[in-house]
Design an enzyme around this catalytic site. Structure first.
Site, mmCIF file in Angstrom:
data_model
loop_
_atom_site.group_PDB
_atom_site.id
_atom_site.type_symbol
_atom_site.label_atom_id
_atom_site.label_comp_id
_atom_site.label_asym_id
_atom_site.label_seq_id
_atom_site.Cartn_x
_atom_site.Cartn_y
_atom_site.Cartn_z
ATOM 1 N N HIS A 117 1.768 4.341 -2.882
ATOM 2 C CA HIS A 117 1.861 5.802 -2.704
ATOM 3 C C HIS A 117 3.253 6.272 -3.134
ATOM 4 C CE1 HIS A 117 -1.893 6.721 -0.649
ATOM 5 N NE2 HIS A 117 -1.675 5.862 0.325
ATOM 6 N N HIS A 153 0.836 -1.207 0.000
ATOM 7 C CA HIS A 153 0.000 0.000 0.000
ATOM 8 C C HIS A 153 0.873 1.261 0.000
ATOM 9 C CE1 HIS A 153 -3.703 2.315 1.061
ATOM 10 N NE2 HIS A 153 -2.813 3.130 1.609
ATOM 11 N N GLU A 154 1.767 1.332 0.972
ATOM 12 C CA GLU A 154 2.606 2.534 1.069
ATOM 13 C C GLU A 154 3.555 2.633 -0.129
ATOM 14 O OE1 GLU A 154 1.585 4.673 3.052
ATOM 15 O OE2 GLU A 154 0.370 3.377 4.343
ATOM 16 N N GLU A 162 -4.652 7.773 -3.137
ATOM 17 C CA GLU A 162 -5.122 6.505 -2.579
ATOM 18 C C GLU A 162 -5.379 5.486 -3.688
ATOM 19 O OE1 GLU A 162 -4.849 5.994 0.493
ATOM 20 O OE2 GLU A 162 -6.100 4.271 0.989
HETATM 21 ZN ZN ZN Z 1 -3.155 5.224 1.718
#
Ligand code: ZN
Length: 500
Positions: free
Chosen positions: A266, A262-263, A292
């Site tokens: 980003h 997830h990170e 996101e």
């Molecule tokens: Zn996030």
């Protein structure tokens, strides 16, 4: 274009960007390495940087420079930067300084009272502070101004250009089919065994594994790092220096594995922003929702896909042989995709997650719009939880007190999480059309074509396009709930034996 005035504006913008990114770096340090006694000095440092940044942004000289820009821009960087600096300047100067200071002070107290309230599961402790914050945010919205609804002004801070009406339209359409799908899952006989993910996964092995996975999808460790923090985040200092954090739990595989993807999602966005426009809007991310979408795309659409694990499960099973030696790929794939209607948003799966957000959005919108009284939040929350997700909290700690956002006055933030999921599904559906072999490539561990597609279509544009324009350009249509619902039923109906 008056080049001198524009150049002057850009160099001012860059300095403000440098102040803000310095603050972000100090914040990153506070969350990762700072000794705990450093907190009060750090708070002073951060307050100073915040004040300097705000003073520079509201400097009347910026207004004068904007006023002296009379000719048209010659390039898209100029168009983007001028459009955004006008918007930021107007927004910053419309909010009275006393209101900004009052919110900062009340938030500090509110955060503490929220923590206490959550520990005791006692909403009344938090209620007066929450009421004051709502009142202050309403004053902010009124100072900024809005066309239709007061909530628009707050939403605009996180998702520029998005409206309450549009979010309401999307979420209302999403509500029923998603709730029905969750209901069908609850009635299904399929019972994936997710307990295998709670066996022992040695932390040192997880560290190596997660680092390898972030590298596999393309995260560049010469322009970024991964460290540890209690609440994982990604701090984009500049495309050449992106800080990710993650959290390792020995008895839960998903926390670091999917948290890291997830990170890193980003982080890939931050690393793909054009370095030549660093610290100006042309070089920055579009919105929280678009940000996101990048994290969700890598975490879920890629990282929780079957081809991904066809490629990596054999290695994973060797790395964590004690936990996984008797677990087949099918069992593992079903476990990481288990749908489990639960009370807590941060633990929610892909299917129920958006329902948690719809609930928060409806409550926020009604609070800010004056249609819901603060005292009625717990009951409204519990009723909606039961209708939407099918479970009812037995206390406020597991209900309306679970998230930190409201204690910081962050109304308008939550919708960007669900918008991110919708954008992600729509972008990914388009990527699959443009790259017919995409899923086979993922199955071979070849992520460069997808990353390149994201770079070309999204990352390199910085803020040139607004979110709605970007979605239209990338996917050929306006934001819709269909790609997300199609994705959910294509993936989860077979897992749960649901006829779609
Ligand atoms: Zn996030």
């Amino acid at each position: 274009m008056d080049n001198n005035a524009y150049d002057d504006l850009v160099s001012r913008l860059k300095e403000i960007g440098q102040l803000d990114s310095t603050a972000a770096l100090l914040d990153w340090d506070a969350e990762t390495y700072m000794p705990k006694n450093g907190l009060s000095v750090r708070a002073d440092q951060l307050a100073l940087l915040a004040r300097l940044s705000h003073e520079r942004m509201t400097d009347p000289a910026i207004g004068d420079l904007i006023g002296s820009l009379d000719e048209k821009c010659d390039d898209e960087a100029c168009e983007t930067n001028v459009r955004e600096i006008k918007r930021l300047y107007l927004r910053a100067t419309k909010i009275p300084t006393r209101l900004v200071e009052r919110i900062a002070r009340v938030s500090t107290v509110a955060k503490e009272s929220w923590q206490k309230a959550r520990e005791k599961s006692h909403f009344e402790t938090f209620k007066p502070h929450l009421a004051e914050l709502i009142d202050l945010r309403c004053q902010v919205a009124d100072a900024i101004g809005f066309q239709d609804e007061r909530y628009d002004a707050l939403l605009d801070e996180f998702e520029p250009g998005m409206t309450t009406k549009e979010v309401t339209r999307l979420f209302t359409a999403l509500r029923e089919p998603l709730s029905e799908f969750v209901q069908a899952v609850s009635e299904s006989d399929a019972a994936p065994d997710a307990s295998i993910l709670h066996r022992s996964f040695p932390i040192e092995t997880q560290k190596l594994w997660c680092r390898q996975m972030a590298g596999e999808i393309g995260f560049d460790f010469d322009s970024g790092r991964i460290d540890i923090s209690t609440h994982p985040f990604c701090s984009g200092n500049a495309p050449t220096d992106v800080r990710l954090t993650t959290r390792y739990l020995e008895n839960f595989f998903n926390s670091a594995m999917f948290g890291t993807l997830h990170e890193a999602g980003h982080g890939l966005y931050e690393q793909g922003l054009p370095i030549e426009h660093v610290f100006t809007p042309r070089g920055q991310a579009v919105s929280l929702g678009i940000h996101e979408s990048q994290s969700r795309l890598w975490e879920n659409l890629v990282g929780r896909s079957r081809p991904f694990w066809e490629r990596y499960y054999p290695q994973c099973r060797i790395a964590f042989s004690e936990a996984l030696s008797d677990v087949s790929l099918d069992q593992f794939y079903a476990a990481i995709n288990v749908v489990n209607p639960s009370l807590i948003r941060v633990e929610a799966d892909e299917v129920t997650y958006n329902l948690h957000i719809i609930l928060r959005f409806e409550i926020e919108r009604d609070l800010i719009g004056g249609k819901l009284a603060v005292g009625d939040i717990p009951e409204a929350w519990n009723d909606k939880m039961e209708t939407l997700v099918g479970v009812r909290p037995d206390n406020d700690a597991n209900g309306c007190l679970q998230d930190i956002h409201w204690s910081m006055g962050g109304f308008g933030y939550f919708p960007t999480y669900a918008l991110g999921n919708l954008y992600a599904a729509q972008f990914f559906a388009r990527a699959r059309q443009d790259i017919p072999e995409l899923m086979e490539q993922i199955g071979r561990g070849e992520f460069a074509p997808l990353l390149e597609w994201l770079r070309m279509k999204i990352h390199r544009h910085g803020q040139h396009y607004r979110a709605s324009e970007l979605v239209q350009r990338v996917s050929g249509r306006a934001l819709s709930i269909e790609p997300f619902l199609d994705y959910v039923s294509d993936k989860f109906a077979p897992l749960y034996g649901i006829e779609s």
